[in-house]
Design an enzyme around this catalytic site. Structure first.
Site, short mmCIF file in Angstrom:
data_model
loop_
_atom_site.label_atom_id
_atom_site.label_comp_id
_atom_site.label_asym_id
_atom_site.label_seq_id
_atom_site.Cartn_x
_atom_site.Cartn_y
_atom_site.Cartn_z
N LEU A 142 0.81 -1.21 0.00
CA LEU A 142 0.00 0.00 0.00
C LEU A 142 0.85 1.26 0.00
CD1 LEU A 142 -2.56 -0.72 2.79
CD2 LEU A 142 -3.03 0.82 0.92
N ASN A 159 12.34 -0.60 9.24
CA ASN A 159 11.30 -0.41 8.21
C ASN A 159 11.52 0.88 7.42
OD1 ASN A 159 10.32 1.63 9.85
ND2 ASN A 159 8.19 1.00 9.71
N LYS A 199 13.39 -6.88 6.51
CA LYS A 199 13.44 -5.94 7.64
C LYS A 199 14.61 -6.20 8.61
CE LYS A 199 8.68 -4.42 8.10
NZ LYS A 199 7.61 -4.23 9.08
N GLY A 220 0.71 -12.42 21.78
CA GLY A 220 1.71 -12.69 20.75
C GLY A 220 2.98 -11.89 20.99
N ASP A 274 7.35 1.81 13.38
CA ASP A 274 6.13 1.10 13.77
C ASP A 274 5.67 1.43 15.20
OD1 ASP A 274 5.52 -0.22 11.43
OD2 ASP A 274 6.69 -2.01 11.93
P1 NAP Z 1 5.14 -12.50 13.47
O1 NAP Z 1 6.46 -11.88 13.66
O2 NAP Z 1 5.01 -13.74 12.67
O3 NAP Z 1 4.51 -12.74 14.93
C1 NAP Z 1 3.27 -13.34 15.13
C2 NAP Z 1 3.08 -13.69 16.59
O4 NAP Z 1 1.80 -14.29 16.72
C3 NAP Z 1 4.10 -14.71 17.14
O5 NAP Z 1 4.36 -14.42 18.48
C4 NAP Z 1 3.34 -16.01 17.00
O6 NAP Z 1 3.73 -17.00 17.94
C5 NAP Z 1 1.93 -15.55 17.35
N1 NAP Z 1 0.95 -16.50 16.82
C6 NAP Z 1 0.76 -16.85 15.53
N2 NAP Z 1 -0.23 -17.76 15.45
C7 NAP Z 1 -0.66 -17.98 16.71
C8 NAP Z 1 -1.65 -18.83 17.28
N3 NAP Z 1 -2.39 -19.64 16.52
N4 NAP Z 1 -1.82 -18.81 18.62
C9 NAP Z 1 -1.06 -18.02 19.39
N5 NAP Z 1 -0.09 -17.18 18.92
C10 NAP Z 1 0.09 -17.17 17.59
O7 NAP Z 1 4.14 -11.47 12.76
P2 NAP Z 1 4.17 -9.87 12.89
O8 NAP Z 1 5.03 -9.30 11.84
O9 NAP Z 1 4.45 -9.54 14.31
O10 NAP Z 1 2.66 -9.48 12.48
C11 NAP Z 1 1.58 -9.85 13.31
C12 NAP Z 1 0.29 -9.17 12.84
O11 NAP Z 1 0.40 -7.75 12.97
C13 NAP Z 1 -0.05 -9.43 11.37
O12 NAP Z 1 -1.43 -9.61 11.27
C14 NAP Z 1 0.38 -8.16 10.67
O13 NAP Z 1 -0.38 -7.90 9.51
C15 NAP Z 1 0.04 -7.12 11.75
N6 NAP Z 1 0.83 -5.89 11.62
C16 NAP Z 1 0.16 -4.71 11.47
C17 NAP Z 1 0.86 -3.53 11.37
C18 NAP Z 1 0.12 -2.23 11.20
O14 NAP Z 1 0.75 -1.23 10.82
N7 NAP Z 1 -1.15 -2.19 11.50
C19 NAP Z 1 2.27 -3.54 11.41
C20 NAP Z 1 2.93 -4.77 11.57
C21 NAP Z 1 2.19 -5.95 11.67
P3 NAP Z 1 5.05 -17.92 17.74
O15 NAP Z 1 6.20 -17.00 17.98
O16 NAP Z 1 4.88 -18.97 18.75
O17 NAP Z 1 4.98 -18.41 16.32
#
Ligand code: NAP
Length: 288
Positions: free
Chosen positions: A20, A91, A70, A130, A106
């Site tokens: 985006l 980022n 990243k 998480g 962020d």
């Molecule tokens: P990430 O690094 O993969 O981290 C995901 C976290 O969620 C990890 O701690 C993972 O646990 C946990 N998790 C995943 N599936 C799970 C489940 N079934 N039950 C319990 N815990 C679970 O991902 P991320 O980059 O942090 O992104 C996470 C979310 O934030 C995404 O939806 C992303 O789109 C969103 N986000 C939004 C913004 C924004 O600007 N709004 C910015 C960044 C990210 P494990 O470590 O045990 O795998």
């Protein structure tokens, strides 16, 4: 019009076709009447070092960095700002005097979105679900803004403990499994509950983190970092239980706005960024 004098910024990632950021930033550059252009720069991992050198060679003002670069990009930069060091990811790259400086917007974006929603974080107690990359940015933002009481609920305690260790010198961060009795205690007294897991993100709309709303403090603000969809099942249920809810859209816009500011020294016209966000998703949904 793009001329020989136009300033360039861009986004390094692979792929970047889904991003985006080009539409948001170009909308703001146009509205702000700035001679800038934001260019998608699809960069395979093997070319990352060359791409950073090219930003300098071509006198770019900077770039965003997205998946999968990243973390990997850090070794090719001349300097890493404290926010990126603490979050463990870059980022935003700013080119200054031929040097590439990596930072991370962020955490600032998250806090700005809270303030915009009238949910100032100071003095509160946060529970995060998480402990991934986005959670690190949220924690850093909170620690920088007066929330030191932070509890992280995780499915993998070992990973969670390493996460807490990273921030140990900046605040008291507790880590529990989702079903731990201490997790319930933290939920009962929190002022802010944040989903940082991808549970509930499109297309898996039925998923949500394992939270019993009876455990969550009345009056707690409930935030979901997800922005596709804007109303996740987690937020819908929170709203049904009387909580103020916030989705991830404003964090996305605000982290972009902060990158924009770091490159240009000028605040972007946010409504244009928001309009670009809305029309991008509208056309994506029609085409999906
Ligand atoms: P990430 O690094 O993969 O981290 C995901 C976290 O969620 C990890 O701690 C993972 O646990 C946990 N998790 C995943 N599936 C799970 C489940 N079934 N039950 C319990 N815990 C679970 O991902 P991320 O980059 O942090 O992104 C996470 C979310 O934030 C995404 O939806 C992303 O789109 C969103 N986000 C939004 C913004 C924004 O600007 N709004 C910015 C960044 C990210 P494990 O470590 O045990 O795998």
């Amino acid at each position: 019009m793009i001329t020989g004098k136009t300033n360039c910024v861009g986004i390094l990632g692979y792929p970047v076709g889904h991003s985006l950021s080009p539409v948001m930033h170009n909308a703001a550059f146009e509205k702000n009447q700035m001679d800038y252009v934001y260019i998608p720069l699809p960069t395979p991992s093997t070319e990352l070092s060359v791409a950073v050198s090219a930003l300098k060679a071509w006198n770019f003002r900077g770039a965003n960095v997205t998946i999968p670069h990243k973390v990997a990009v850090m070794e090719y930069l001349d300097e890493i700002a404290e926010d990126a060091r603490m979050i463990g990811a870059v980022n935003t790259i700013t080119i200054r005097d031929g040097r590439a400086i990596g930072s991370n917007t962020d955490g600032i974006g998250f806090i700005a979105s809270l303030r915009k929603a009238g949910a100032a974080p100071e003095g509160g107690k946060a529970v995060l679900l998480g402990a991934g990359g986005a959670a690190r940015a949220v924690v850093w933002g909170l620690l920088q803004n007066g929330i030191e009481n932070i509890t992280i609920l995780v499915r993998n305690i070992e990973k969670g403990s390493a996460f807490a260790e990273r921030f140990a010198s900046h605040g008291d961060i507790k880590v529990y499994a989702f079903d731990d009795a201490e997790a319930k205690k933290a939920l009962r007294t929190c002022t802010l509950l944040v989903n940082t897991t991808p549970l509930g993100m499109a297309p898996k709309l039925d998923a949500m983190p394992n939270v019993d709303w009876a455990d969550v403090a009345e009056g707690a603000v409930v935030y979901d970092l997800i922005y596709t969809p804007l109303m996740t099942r987690f937020l819908r249920e929170a709203q049904e239980h009387g909580h103020q809810v916030i989705n991830g859209k404003d964090m996305l816009i605000e982290q972009g706005a902060e990158s924009f500011f770091r490159w240009t020294g000028i605040e972007p016209h946010r409504p244009s960024m928001e309009e670009a966000f809305d029309s991008f998703w509208e056309s994506r949904q029609k085409n999906d």
